[in-house]
Design a protein around this motif. Structure first.
Motif, PDB file in Angstrom:
ATOM      1  N   ALA A  13     -16.644   8.189  -9.648  1.00  0.00           N
ATOM      2  CA  ALA A  13     -16.974   7.836 -11.221  1.00  0.00           C
ATOM      3  C   ALA A  13     -16.328   8.523 -12.249  1.00  0.00           C
ATOM      4  O   ALA A  13     -16.188   7.843 -13.445  1.00  0.00           O
ATOM      5  CB  ALA A  13     -18.500   8.112 -11.310  1.00  0.00           C
ATOM      6  N   SER A  14     -15.402   9.664 -11.820  1.00  0.00           N
ATOM      7  CA  SER A  14     -14.503  10.196 -12.909  1.00  0.00           C
ATOM      8  C   SER A  14     -13.135   9.549 -12.856  1.00  0.00           C
ATOM      9  O   SER A  14     -12.485   9.866 -13.899  1.00  0.00           O
ATOM     10  CB  SER A  14     -14.607  11.820 -12.437  1.00  0.00           C
ATOM     11  OG  SER A  14     -13.730  11.994 -11.360  1.00  0.00           O
ATOM     12  N   LYS A  15     -12.825   8.751 -11.872  1.00  0.00           N
ATOM     13  CA  LYS A  15     -11.600   7.990 -11.970  1.00  0.00           C
ATOM     14  C   LYS A  15     -11.762   6.517 -11.931  1.00  0.00           C
ATOM     15  O   LYS A  15     -12.257   5.648 -11.046  1.00  0.00           O
ATOM     16  CB  LYS A  15     -11.113   8.406 -10.578  1.00  0.00           C
ATOM     17  CG  LYS A  15     -10.719   9.788 -10.285  1.00  0.00           C
ATOM     18  CD  LYS A  15     -10.057  10.268  -8.905  1.00  0.00           C
ATOM     19  CE  LYS A  15      -9.951  11.508  -8.637  1.00  0.00           C
ATOM     20  NZ  LYS A  15      -9.323  11.709  -7.160  1.00  0.00           N
ATOM     21  N   VAL A  16     -11.263   6.135 -13.307  1.00  0.00           N
ATOM     22  CA  VAL A  16     -11.697   4.524 -13.631  1.00  0.00           C
ATOM     23  C   VAL A  16     -10.546   3.874 -12.881  1.00  0.00           C
ATOM     24  O   VAL A  16     -10.976   2.597 -13.008  1.00  0.00           O
ATOM     25  CB  VAL A  16     -11.874   4.435 -14.957  1.00  0.00           C
ATOM     26  CG1 VAL A  16     -12.843   5.191 -15.615  1.00  0.00           C
ATOM     27  CG2 VAL A  16     -10.453   4.691 -15.723  1.00  0.00           C
ATOM     28  N   GLU A  17      -9.555   4.215 -12.371  1.00  0.00           N
ATOM     29  CA  GLU A  17      -8.684   3.411 -11.646  1.00  0.00           C
ATOM     30  C   GLU A  17      -8.238   3.862 -10.119  1.00  0.00           C
ATOM     31  O   GLU A  17      -7.646   4.659  -9.807  1.00  0.00           O
ATOM     32  CB  GLU A  17      -7.319   3.423 -12.449  1.00  0.00           C
ATOM     33  CG  GLU A  17      -7.685   2.690 -13.792  1.00  0.00           C
ATOM     34  CD  GLU A  17      -6.261   2.456 -14.487  1.00  0.00           C
ATOM     35  OE1 GLU A  17      -5.082   2.514 -13.779  1.00  0.00           O
ATOM     36  OE2 GLU A  17      -6.075   2.145 -15.679  1.00  0.00           O
ATOM     37  N   PRO A  18      -9.394   3.516  -9.325  1.00  0.00           N
ATOM     38  CA  PRO A  18      -9.314   3.996  -8.000  1.00  0.00           C
ATOM     39  C   PRO A  18      -8.239   3.464  -6.927  1.00  0.00           C
ATOM     40  O   PRO A  18      -8.159   4.056  -5.856  1.00  0.00           O
ATOM     41  CB  PRO A  18     -10.668   3.892  -7.388  1.00  0.00           C
ATOM     42  CG  PRO A  18     -11.206   2.658  -8.129  1.00  0.00           C
ATOM     43  CD  PRO A  18     -10.419   3.008  -9.413  1.00  0.00           C
ATOM     44  N   CYS A  19      -7.742   2.383  -7.474  1.00  0.00           N
ATOM     45  CA  CYS A  19      -7.024   1.541  -6.566  1.00  0.00           C
ATOM     46  C   CYS A  19      -5.380   1.532  -7.085  1.00  0.00           C
ATOM     47  O   CYS A  19      -5.257   1.524  -8.327  1.00  0.00           O
ATOM     48  CB  CYS A  19      -7.254   0.242  -6.012  1.00  0.00           C
ATOM     49  SG  CYS A  19      -8.991   0.389  -5.269  1.00  0.00           S
ATOM     50  N   ASP A  20      -4.442   1.356  -6.330  1.00  0.00           N
ATOM     51  CA  ASP A  20      -3.071   1.323  -6.567  1.00  0.00           C
ATOM     52  C   ASP A  20      -2.793  -0.422  -6.798  1.00  0.00           C
ATOM     53  O   ASP A  20      -2.843  -1.066  -5.494  1.00  0.00           O
ATOM     54  CB  ASP A  20      -1.869   1.745  -5.807  1.00  0.00           C
ATOM     55  CG  ASP A  20      -0.416   1.655  -6.204  1.00  0.00           C
ATOM     56  OD1 ASP A  20      -0.318   0.826  -7.114  1.00  0.00           O
ATOM     57  OD2 ASP A  20       0.262   2.363  -5.456  1.00  0.00           O
ATOM     58  N   VAL A  21      -2.642  -1.039  -7.711  1.00  0.00           N
ATOM     59  CA  VAL A  21      -2.487  -2.145  -7.995  1.00  0.00           C
ATOM     60  C   VAL A  21      -1.323  -2.923  -6.974  1.00  0.00           C
ATOM     61  O   VAL A  21      -1.487  -4.036  -6.795  1.00  0.00           O
ATOM     62  CB  VAL A  21      -2.458  -2.871  -9.469  1.00  0.00           C
ATOM     63  CG1 VAL A  21      -1.273  -2.334 -10.247  1.00  0.00           C
ATOM     64  CG2 VAL A  21      -2.715  -4.214  -9.489  1.00  0.00           C
ATOM     65  N   THR A  22      -0.355  -2.250  -6.920  1.00  0.00           N
ATOM     66  CA  THR A  22       0.670  -2.621  -6.242  1.00  0.00           C
ATOM     67  C   THR A  22       0.677  -2.689  -4.819  1.00  0.00           C
ATOM     68  O   THR A  22       1.270  -3.400  -4.058  1.00  0.00           O
ATOM     69  CB  THR A  22       1.994  -1.877  -6.690  1.00  0.00           C
ATOM     70  OG1 THR A  22       1.827  -0.534  -5.921  1.00  0.00           O
ATOM     71  CG2 THR A  22       2.405  -1.767  -8.044  1.00  0.00           C
TER      72      THR A  22
END
Length: 303
Positions: A13-22
């Motif tokens: 919940a504290s990390k709003v971008e859990p994935c690497d889009v590349t």
């Protein structure tokens, strides 16, 4: 947990971008189904985030964490997800004070999300009633009450040998529903709503062929079959390659192109197989080149 890519993290919940889009295969797949113009609309809603808007899977991964490892065993099933946009500044300012922070700082990207979501309304007898309404209003899908029945859903899970919750609570005020749809359901589109109901029970020898799943897909508020039937609207425009149709965006009214076989869309005029779009190094002009044919053209090829 949903560790979808080599550098992706499980939901936090504290990390709003859990994935690497590349590198994230989940986001790459989601990007293929993203309607052109979504990011432009998101920028209009949140002009203060110019240059910061991304496609992410924060809310989708949050839901997947609730389902457990057996979800990965449903290899022959499709997961119906949605794309949600950030709230506009006018919506945020008009919202109750308790909701504004989450609307501004959390719901602030183009998000891969659950099928649909919404708030209950006064007079709704249960959250089950709310869920059925939200599914229909949000993505144009209606499922009969019998298929929603918890006993029916439990038996489906038992037949598939998977341990998935039928419902779960995501915090004290949010409830999620996990619905499995058997492949033998009857499906029809009526007034723009895709309606699933129990099989009719007619003998197989007399049963008409089911509609193509590709033709039943919803694009810009209509089925692909409906868009195919409406192509005369664009008859004066250049011919398109095989499998491509024109579609009009509900949000902007702009016409874009949709591939009925790959289910991908683009604003760029689609080129036939073998053709690529190039730019002359000497003049800067755009031209089209077919390496196999050793053929080039300044006109957009159609075959």
């Amino acid at each position: 947990s949903c560790n979808c890519g080599p550098s992706c993290e499980r939901f936090d919940a504290s990390k709003v971008e859990p994935c690497d889009v590349t590198t994230c295969p989940l986001l790459k797949m989601a990007a293929l189904g993203l309607e052109p113009g979504m990011f432009e609309l998101a920028r209009r809603l949140r002009p203060d985030l110019e240059g910061q808007l991304k496609l992410r899977a924060y809310h989708f991964k949050q839901a997947v964490e609730q389902l457990g490892p057996d979800l990965a065993r449903l290899g022959d099933f499709y997961c119906l997800a949605s794309i949600t946009l950030p709230y506009g500044m006018h919506e945020i300012e008009a919202a109750p004070a308790a909701d504004r922070e989450a609307m501004e700082l959390l719901r602030c990207q183009v998000d891969l999300d659950v099928s649909s979501e919404g708030r209950s309304r006064e007079g709704e007898a249960s959250l089950d009633v709310t869920a059925r309404r939200v599914l229909m209003e949000g993505i144009g899908v209606h499922v009969t009450e019998k298929i929603w029945d918890e006993g029916v859903q439990t038996r489906l899970r038992k037949a598939l040998g998977v341990d998935l919750p039928v419902k779960y609570f995501d915090g004290p005020h949010a409830k999620g529903f996990v619905l499995l749809l058997p492949s033998d359901l009857s499906a029809e589109v009526h007034d723009g709503i895709l309606r699933f109901s129990e099989p009719t029970g007619r003998p197989a020898t007399r049963r008409s062929a089911p509609p193509s799943s590709a033709d039943s897909a919803m694009v810009a508020g209509k089925t692909v079959a409906d868009w195919k039937a409406s192509q005369d609207e664009f008859k004066d425009l250049p011919k398109l390659p095989t499998d491509w149709i024109r579609v009009k965006s509900r949000s902007s009214g702009d016409v874009y192109f949709y591939n009925t076989r790959t289910r991908t869309s683009t604003f760029d005029f689609p080129l036939p197989p073998g053709w690529t779009k190039e730019k002359s190094k000497s003049t800067g002009k755009v031209y089209y080149f077919n390496a196999k044919r050793r053929q080039s053209s300044y006109e957009i090829p159609t075959e």
